[in-house]
Write a protein that holds these residues in place. Structure first.
Motif, PDB file in Angstrom:
ATOM      1  N   GLY A 123     -25.445  35.361 -54.817  1.00 45.59           N
ATOM      2  CA  GLY A 123     -26.570  34.464 -55.114  1.00 45.59           C
ATOM      3  C   GLY A 123     -27.821  35.227 -55.518  1.00 45.59           C
ATOM      4  N   ILE A 124     -28.961  34.651 -55.188  1.00 43.82           N
ATOM      5  CA  ILE A 124     -30.260  35.230 -55.574  1.00 43.82           C
ATOM      6  C   ILE A 124     -30.342  36.689 -55.137  1.00 43.82           C
ATOM      7  CG2 ILE A 124     -32.742  35.161 -55.048  1.00 43.82           C
ATOM      8  CD1 ILE A 124     -32.558  32.096 -55.077  1.00 43.82           C
ATOM      9  N   MET A 125     -29.887  36.976 -53.927  1.00 40.28           N
ATOM     10  CA  MET A 125     -29.966  38.343 -53.399  1.00 40.28           C
ATOM     11  C   MET A 125     -28.695  39.138 -53.691  1.00 40.28           C
ATOM     12  SD  MET A 125     -32.944  38.520 -52.015  1.00 40.28           S
ATOM     13  CE  MET A 125     -32.957  39.899 -50.885  1.00 40.28           C
ATOM     14  N   ASN A 143     -17.761  34.705 -55.501  1.00 36.16           N
ATOM     15  CA  ASN A 143     -18.762  33.696 -55.157  1.00 36.16           C
ATOM     16  C   ASN A 143     -18.143  32.337 -55.406  1.00 36.16           C
ATOM     17  OD1 ASN A 143     -21.912  33.517 -54.656  1.00 36.16           O
ATOM     18  ND2 ASN A 143     -21.369  31.853 -56.027  1.00 36.16           N
ATOM     19  N   ARG A 144     -18.643  31.326 -54.666  1.00 37.16           N
ATOM     20  CA  ARG A 144     -18.060  29.989 -54.828  1.00 37.16           C
ATOM     21  C   ARG A 144     -18.242  29.459 -56.250  1.00 37.16           C
ATOM     22  NH1 ARG A 144     -19.484  26.985 -49.431  1.00 37.16           N
ATOM     23  NH2 ARG A 144     -21.476  26.996 -50.484  1.00 37.16           N
ATOM     24  N   MET A 166     -23.177  38.485 -48.312  1.00 37.68           N
ATOM     25  CA  MET A 166     -24.562  38.049 -48.484  1.00 37.68           C
ATOM     26  C   MET A 166     -24.556  36.540 -48.653  1.00 37.68           C
ATOM     27  SD  MET A 166     -27.485  38.945 -48.159  1.00 37.68           S
ATOM     28  CE  MET A 166     -29.168  39.259 -48.626  1.00 37.68           C
ATOM     29  N   LEU A 167     -24.378  35.846 -47.530  1.00 32.74           N
ATOM     30  CA  LEU A 167     -24.129  34.407 -47.511  1.00 32.74           C
ATOM     31  C   LEU A 167     -25.294  33.675 -46.832  1.00 32.74           C
ATOM     32  CD1 LEU A 167     -20.440  34.940 -46.463  1.00 32.74           C
ATOM     33  CD2 LEU A 167     -21.173  33.901 -48.629  1.00 32.74           C
ATOM     34  N   PRO A 168     -25.392  32.348 -47.031  1.00 31.74           N
ATOM     35  CA  PRO A 168     -26.577  31.658 -46.535  1.00 31.74           C
ATOM     36  C   PRO A 168     -26.773  31.668 -45.011  1.00 31.74           C
ATOM     37  CG  PRO A 168     -25.495  30.346 -48.236  1.00 31.74           C
ATOM     38  CD  PRO A 168     -24.584  31.500 -47.931  1.00 31.74           C
ATOM     39  N   THR A 204     -28.784  36.744 -43.300  1.00 34.14           N
ATOM     40  CA  THR A 204     -29.614  36.529 -42.116  1.00 34.14           C
ATOM     41  C   THR A 204     -28.945  35.440 -41.285  1.00 34.14           C
ATOM     42  OG1 THR A 204     -31.596  37.045 -43.373  1.00 34.14           O
ATOM     43  CG2 THR A 204     -31.905  35.910 -41.276  1.00 34.14           C
ATOM     44  N   GLY A 262     -36.831  32.775 -55.780  1.00 25.42           N
ATOM     45  CA  GLY A 262     -37.376  33.222 -54.529  1.00 25.42           C
ATOM     46  C   GLY A 262     -36.543  32.896 -53.281  1.00 25.42           C
ATOM     47  N   PHE A 263     -37.248  32.584 -52.284  1.00 32.69           N
ATOM     48  CA  PHE A 263     -36.652  32.315 -50.977  1.00 32.69           C
ATOM     49  C   PHE A 263     -36.865  30.848 -50.648  1.00 32.69           C
ATOM     50  CE2 PHE A 263     -36.570  32.577 -46.254  1.00 32.69           C
ATOM     51  CZ  PHE A 263     -35.264  33.035 -46.134  1.00 32.69           C
ATOM     52  N   ARG A 264     -35.755  30.157 -50.450  1.00 33.16           N
ATOM     53  CA  ARG A 264     -35.834  28.709 -50.306  1.00 33.16           C
ATOM     54  C   ARG A 264     -36.358  28.287 -48.937  1.00 33.16           C
ATOM     55  NH1 ARG A 264     -30.665  29.148 -52.247  1.00 33.16           N
ATOM     56  NH2 ARG A 264     -29.773  28.254 -50.360  1.00 33.16           N
ATOM     57  N   LYS A 269     -34.048  27.687 -41.461  1.00 32.07           N
ATOM     58  CA  LYS A 269     -32.944  28.257 -40.659  1.00 32.07           C
ATOM     59  C   LYS A 269     -33.437  29.461 -39.855  1.00 32.07           C
ATOM     60  CE  LYS A 269     -30.852  31.265 -42.928  1.00 32.07           C
ATOM     61  NZ  LYS A 269     -30.442  32.594 -43.280  1.00 32.07           N
TER      62      LYS A 269
HETATM   63  P1  NAD Z   1     -28.194  31.991 -52.248  1.00 35.68           P
HETATM   64  O1  NAD Z   1     -27.896  30.606 -51.824  1.00 35.68           O
HETATM   65  O2  NAD Z   1     -28.884  32.223 -53.554  1.00 35.68           O
HETATM   66  O3  NAD Z   1     -26.837  32.865 -52.254  1.00 35.68           O
HETATM   67  C1  NAD Z   1     -25.755  32.653 -51.410  1.00 35.68           C
HETATM   68  C2  NAD Z   1     -24.506  32.629 -52.286  1.00 35.68           C
HETATM   69  O4  NAD Z   1     -23.354  32.549 -51.444  1.00 35.68           O
HETATM   70  C3  NAD Z   1     -24.455  31.434 -53.238  1.00 35.68           C
HETATM   71  O5  NAD Z   1     -24.276  31.912 -54.555  1.00 35.68           O
HETATM   72  C4  NAD Z   1     -23.247  30.627 -52.750  1.00 35.68           C
HETATM   73  O6  NAD Z   1     -22.545  30.013 -53.798  1.00 35.68           O
HETATM   74  C5  NAD Z   1     -22.430  31.698 -52.073  1.00 35.68           C
HETATM   75  N1  NAD Z   1     -21.518  31.193 -51.049  1.00 35.68           N
HETATM   76  C6  NAD Z   1     -21.788  30.366 -50.012  1.00 35.68           C
HETATM   77  N2  NAD Z   1     -20.683  30.194 -49.261  1.00 35.68           N
HETATM   78  C7  NAD Z   1     -19.702  30.916 -49.849  1.00 35.68           C
HETATM   79  C8  NAD Z   1     -18.334  31.138 -49.554  1.00 35.68           C
HETATM   80  N3  NAD Z   1     -17.755  30.553 -48.501  1.00 35.68           N
HETATM   81  N4  NAD Z   1     -17.635  31.949 -50.356  1.00 35.68           N
HETATM   82  C9  NAD Z   1     -18.196  32.534 -51.436  1.00 35.68           C
HETATM   83  N5  NAD Z   1     -19.484  32.357 -51.774  1.00 35.68           N
HETATM   84  C10 NAD Z   1     -20.230  31.558 -50.994  1.00 35.68           C
HETATM   85  O7  NAD Z   1     -29.011  32.639 -51.048  1.00 35.68           O
HETATM   86  P2  NAD Z   1     -29.859  33.996 -51.049  1.00 35.68           P
HETATM   87  O8  NAD Z   1     -31.291  33.643 -51.295  1.00 35.68           O
HETATM   88  O9  NAD Z   1     -29.189  35.033 -51.864  1.00 35.68           O
HETATM   89  O10 NAD Z   1     -29.742  34.369 -49.493  1.00 35.68           O
HETATM   90  C11 NAD Z   1     -28.568  34.920 -48.906  1.00 35.68           C
HETATM   91  C12 NAD Z   1     -28.912  35.387 -47.504  1.00 35.68           C
HETATM   92  O11 NAD Z   1     -29.937  36.394 -47.591  1.00 35.68           O
HETATM   93  C13 NAD Z   1     -29.452  34.292 -46.578  1.00 35.68           C
HETATM   94  O12 NAD Z   1     -28.992  34.510 -45.269  1.00 35.68           O
HETATM   95  C14 NAD Z   1     -30.953  34.489 -46.667  1.00 35.68           C
HETATM   96  O13 NAD Z   1     -31.594  34.011 -45.500  1.00 35.68           O
HETATM   97  C15 NAD Z   1     -31.053  35.997 -46.809  1.00 35.68           C
HETATM   98  N6  NAD Z   1     -32.248  36.517 -47.502  1.00 35.68           N
HETATM   99  C16 NAD Z   1     -32.729  35.937 -48.641  1.00 35.68           C
HETATM  100  C17 NAD Z   1     -33.862  36.458 -49.245  1.00 35.68           C
HETATM  101  C18 NAD Z   1     -34.459  35.838 -50.500  1.00 35.68           C
HETATM  102  O14 NAD Z   1     -35.612  36.167 -50.834  1.00 35.68           O
HETATM  103  N7  NAD Z   1     -33.771  34.973 -51.210  1.00 35.68           N
HETATM  104  C19 NAD Z   1     -34.497  37.571 -48.720  1.00 35.68           C
HETATM  105  C20 NAD Z   1     -33.963  38.187 -47.596  1.00 35.68           C
HETATM  106  C21 NAD Z   1     -32.836  37.650 -46.983  1.00 35.68           C
END
Ligand code: NAD
Length: 287
Positions: free
Chosen positions: A10-12, A31-32, A64-66, A96, A226-228, A234
């Motif tokens: 995903g984003i990260m 990724n899904r 790197m999952l939600p 996280t 960004g960060f949702r 959560k």
């Molecule tokens: P995101 O939703 O953009 O990415 C998560 C990805 O995981 C998505 O693309 C989703 O399709 C995939 N996914 C979910 N379940 C899945 C599964 N069972 N199998 C395969 N793929 C699956 O989220 P993000 O912003 O990248 O954040 C990921 C983690 O990093 C979270 O725990 C978040 O709290 C943490 N984080 C995010 C940021 C930020 O700025 N975005 C910064 C630091 C930490």
């Protein structure tokens, strides 16, 4: 060459996996949604059709999952890492999640919890701050991988400790965004030049990364993540539960957690957490 299976692009995770490819690792990602896998392939990685395929040959698996249930399902589920990775493969979970879930996972597989801070920009630049919990030997084995995605990497204790430090990080970030949001709405109400104000504030004791990186977009009401909000909601839940568990009170953290919850309840869970400004403006009758 070290082989990496990467789940969650995903984003990260997307830019982190691309940086691992750039650093010379052989990365197979899943990724899904397929479009994210295609992006990794375009960056020089391999695509997989499922978790099993992504982790089968991997020396190291990065997730790197939600949220906690996502990591539990991907790691411990029937079609998951535990069932399909090689014996002795090291899991580095950068998501996280709850510290107790990280500890439980570390009881089942060789694992580090390695949540990150630095946002999308830090992920793209490979300058994340990474807080790592787990065994010394596993931390040493993960160093090259972590150095390809981050620039400040600290081993902070046993399994789960990385997540505890990340919860503290999220408290500080949420509280700072809220105070920046309040300051911006306050400045606007006084018809001050907010751009000039942001610059001078950033140079004094009030200076912080939220002013540097987010305030300009907040002023323009640009809240593309960004960060949702839903992810920060959560994380504040994790921080509140961990504080309660330790018998510690976090009154400002509790207030900002309520404000984040309100933003989500109003249907803004998909916006960037800078949208706390929206709520301050609304509470002030200015939106
Ligand atoms: P995101 O939703 O953009 O990415 C998560 C990805 O995981 C998505 O693309 C989703 O399709 C995939 N996914 C979910 N379940 C899945 C599964 N069972 N199998 C395969 N793929 C699956 O989220 P993000 O912003 O990248 O954040 C990921 C983690 O990093 C979270 O725990 C978040 O709290 C943490 N984080 C995010 C940021 C930020 O700025 N975005 C910064 C630091 C930490």
């Amino acid at each position: 060459m070290t082989k990496i299976g990467f789940i969650g692009l995903g984003i990260m995770g997307g830019p982190m996996a691309a940086n691992l490819v750039k650093a010379g690792f052989e990365v197979t990602g899943y990724n899904r949604s397929q479009s994210k896998v295609d992006k990794l392939v375009a960056a020089g990685g391999h695509g997989a059709a499922g978790v099993a395929e992504a982790v089968r040959d991997a020396d190291i698996v990065v997730t790197m999952l939600p949220d906690s249930p996502d990591v539990e399902a991907v790691v411990l589920g029937e079609a998951g890492v535990l069932a399909h990775a090689k014996e002795g493969a090291l899991l580095i979970d950068c998501s996280t999640i709850r510290p107790d879930v990280s500890r439980a996972i570390a009881g089942r597989v060789r694992a580090l919890d390695a949540p990150v801070s630095g946002g999308e920009q830090g992920a793209i630049e490979g300058t994340l701050s990474i807080m790592v919990g787990g065994a010394d030997a596993d931390f040493a084995a993960a160093r090259d991988v972590l150095e390809a995605v981050g620039s400040t990497i600290m081993h902070v204790g046993a399994a789960g400790a990385g997540q505890t430090v990340k919860a503290a990080n999220q408290l500080i970030v949420a509280g700072t965004i809220e105070l920046v949001a309040e300051s911006l709405v306050f400045l606007e109400a006084h018809d001050v030049d907010t751009d000039a104000a942001i610059k001078v504030l950033a140079g004094g004791l009030a200076g912080n990364r939220i002013l540097d990186r987010k305030a300009a977009a907040m002023v323009k009401r640009e809240f593309t993540p960004g960060f949702r909000v839903e992810l920060h909601h959560k994380d504040l839940g994790i921080a509140q539960a961990a504080a309660r568990e330790a018998g510690v009170v976090i009154p400002l953290g509790a207030v900002v957690a309520q404000l984040m919850a309100s933003l989500k309840a109003q249907g803004h869970g998909g916006l960037d957490h800078g949208a706390l400004l929206k709520l301050v403006a609304q509470l002030s009758g200015r939106e």
